[in-house]
Design a protein around this motif. Structure first.
Motif, PDB file in Angstrom:
ATOM      1  N   LEU A 111      34.251  45.385  51.891  1.00  0.00           N
ATOM      2  CA  LEU A 111      34.510  44.500  50.731  1.00  0.00           C
ATOM      3  C   LEU A 111      34.731  45.235  49.420  1.00  0.00           C
ATOM      4  CD1 LEU A 111      31.130  42.780  51.086  1.00  0.00           C
ATOM      5  CD2 LEU A 111      33.295  41.965  51.985  1.00  0.00           C
ATOM      6  N   ALA A 112      34.430  46.639  49.121  1.00  0.00           N
ATOM      7  CA  ALA A 112      34.743  47.144  48.344  1.00  0.00           C
ATOM      8  C   ALA A 112      36.268  47.774  48.305  1.00  0.00           C
ATOM      9  CB  ALA A 112      33.826  48.280  47.792  1.00  0.00           C
ATOM     10  N   TRP A 127      32.569  41.105  43.946  1.00  0.00           N
ATOM     11  CA  TRP A 127      32.835  39.919  43.827  1.00  0.00           C
ATOM     12  C   TRP A 127      34.512  39.654  43.111  1.00  0.00           C
ATOM     13  CZ3 TRP A 127      29.048  42.149  40.897  1.00  0.00           C
ATOM     14  CH2 TRP A 127      29.367  42.497  39.506  1.00  0.00           C
ATOM     15  N   ALA A 128      35.259  40.881  43.149  1.00  0.00           N
ATOM     16  CA  ALA A 128      36.585  41.049  42.772  1.00  0.00           C
ATOM     17  C   ALA A 128      37.421  41.604  43.851  1.00  0.00           C
ATOM     18  CB  ALA A 128      36.761  41.785  41.349  1.00  0.00           C
ATOM     19  N   SER A 129      38.537  40.969  44.174  1.00  0.00           N
ATOM     20  CA  SER A 129      39.268  41.454  45.342  1.00  0.00           C
ATOM     21  C   SER A 129      40.485  41.403  45.065  1.00  0.00           C
ATOM     22  CB  SER A 129      39.153  40.594  46.619  1.00  0.00           C
ATOM     23  OG  SER A 129      39.796  40.920  47.533  1.00  0.00           O
ATOM     24  N   HIS A 130      41.120  42.641  45.219  1.00  0.00           N
ATOM     25  CA  HIS A 130      42.957  42.441  44.958  1.00  0.00           C
ATOM     26  C   HIS A 130      43.449  42.739  46.386  1.00  0.00           C
ATOM     27  CE1 HIS A 130      42.361  43.337  40.988  1.00  0.00           C
ATOM     28  NE2 HIS A 130      41.265  44.226  40.961  1.00  0.00           N
ATOM     29  N   SER A 161      36.919  40.934  52.893  1.00  0.00           N
ATOM     30  CA  SER A 161      37.346  40.249  51.634  1.00  0.00           C
ATOM     31  C   SER A 161      38.675  40.015  51.445  1.00  0.00           C
ATOM     32  CB  SER A 161      36.487  40.371  50.669  1.00  0.00           C
ATOM     33  OG  SER A 161      36.727  41.716  50.111  1.00  0.00           O
ATOM     34  N   SER A 162      39.090  38.973  50.705  1.00  0.00           N
ATOM     35  CA  SER A 162      40.557  39.069  50.357  1.00  0.00           C
ATOM     36  C   SER A 162      40.394  37.940  49.302  1.00  0.00           C
ATOM     37  CB  SER A 162      41.530  38.571  51.462  1.00  0.00           C
ATOM     38  OG  SER A 162      41.359  37.186  51.654  1.00  0.00           O
ATOM     39  N   THR A 172      37.676  35.010  49.901  1.00  0.00           N
ATOM     40  CA  THR A 172      37.774  34.638  51.416  1.00  0.00           C
ATOM     41  C   THR A 172      37.257  35.593  52.034  1.00  0.00           C
ATOM     42  OG1 THR A 172      39.348  32.754  51.006  1.00  0.00           O
ATOM     43  CG2 THR A 172      39.000  33.290  53.288  1.00  0.00           C
ATOM     44  N   LEU A 173      36.166  35.346  53.032  1.00  0.00           N
ATOM     45  CA  LEU A 173      35.794  36.377  53.966  1.00  0.00           C
ATOM     46  C   LEU A 173      36.351  36.164  55.601  1.00  0.00           C
ATOM     47  CD1 LEU A 173      32.175  36.706  52.729  1.00  0.00           C
ATOM     48  CD2 LEU A 173      34.007  38.141  52.017  1.00  0.00           C
TER      49      LEU A 173
END
Length: 267
Positions: A111-112, A127-130, A161-162, A172-173
């Motif tokens: 996730l990170a 909770w932040a994804s690039h 995650s994305s 979106t997981l």
């Protein structure tokens, strides 16, 4: 046989004898993971309907706490696995849940990211994804660099995650098979974590997954992370006696954190 008795047998017969080598040489505790699977402990929190133990977070926390006193690397692997399974249990396929219940499948969290706010030396925010996601027919291309992945290159799947495919915001997981082509893990793990936990970076440039690998709805991953992943991680880390803030969970909640088991009674 209760899971507590099974755990005692695995700790005494498998994990304890290899713990020193695991820590000293940084060797992933594959034998311990295999034994935990055979004893039903990888599937501890999977519904009994699929052959799992049907237990919940307090039970998983007890397993992690007892394991951490013997081998911190194995405990770290269990923490990430149980948090990932909490998502899969709600949104994963019956087949995958059955494989975990049977002890044949180890999952982990991816996730990170290096590019997430505060990442690489700061506080990684789940909770932040690039990470990008692009769909073509029934296939989705995920492109990302995930860090602090426990059991990188050793797990059978990652909860990933994305950014959403079409939703305006959120996450979106996905469940990404570890054997998928174009996933790359450096030969020398360098992502922190206890020695032997294979904590490292996982690169996807990109990795292709079927569209039905989505966990939950498009854009709904943020709620899953906040309501499921982070509470499980925080409780499991507390059970392991890790009081210091970890990059993956420090500052995870925008407000005061509530212990996820305040309303639960441990068994």
């Amino acid at each position: 046989m209760s899971y507590r008795t099974s755990l005692s047998d695995v700790l005494t017969g498998v994990i304890a004898p290899s713990a020193e080598v695991t820590g000293r040489e940084g060797k992933f505790p594959r034998g311990a993971v295999t034994a935990l699977g055979h004893a039903g402990l990888l599937g501890l929190t999977v519904s009994a309907e699929f052959g799992g133990g049907g237990m919940d977070l307090p039970d998983a926390a007890e397993v992690v706490a007892r394991t951490a006193r013997v081998c911190r690397a194995t405990a770290a692997v269990l923490q990430s696995h149980y948090a990932a399974v909490a998502v899969i249990e709600s949104y994963g396929s019956p087949w995958l849940r059955g494989e975990i219940a049977a002890g044949r499948h180890l999952s982990s969290l991816a996730l990170a990211e290096d590019g997430s706010p505060g990442g690489q030396g700061g506080q990684a925010q789940y909770w932040a994804s690039h990470s990008s996601a692009a769909r073509s027919g029934d296939v989705v291309a995920l492109r990302a660099r995930k860090h602090e992945v426990v059991a990188a290159g050793e797990a059978d799947s990652y909860v990933w995650s994305s950014r959403p495919l079409t939703a305006v915001d959120g996450l979106t997981l996905w469940v990404v098979p570890a054997h998928a082509p174009d996933l790359f893990v450096p030969a020398r793990p360098g992502g922190g974590g206890p020695n032997g936990s294979a904590t490292s970076t996982v690169f996807a440039d990109p990795v292709l997954v079927p569209a039905d690998a989505m966990l939950g709805g498009d854009g709904g991953g943020l709620d899953i992370v906040l309501r499921t992943v982070l509470p499980w991680l925080l409780e499991l880390r507390a059970a392991a006696g890790i009081e210091a803030a970890h990059p993956a969970t420090a500052g995870a909640f925008p407000g005061p954190a509530r212990r996820p088991t305040d309303s639960l009674t441990s068994s």
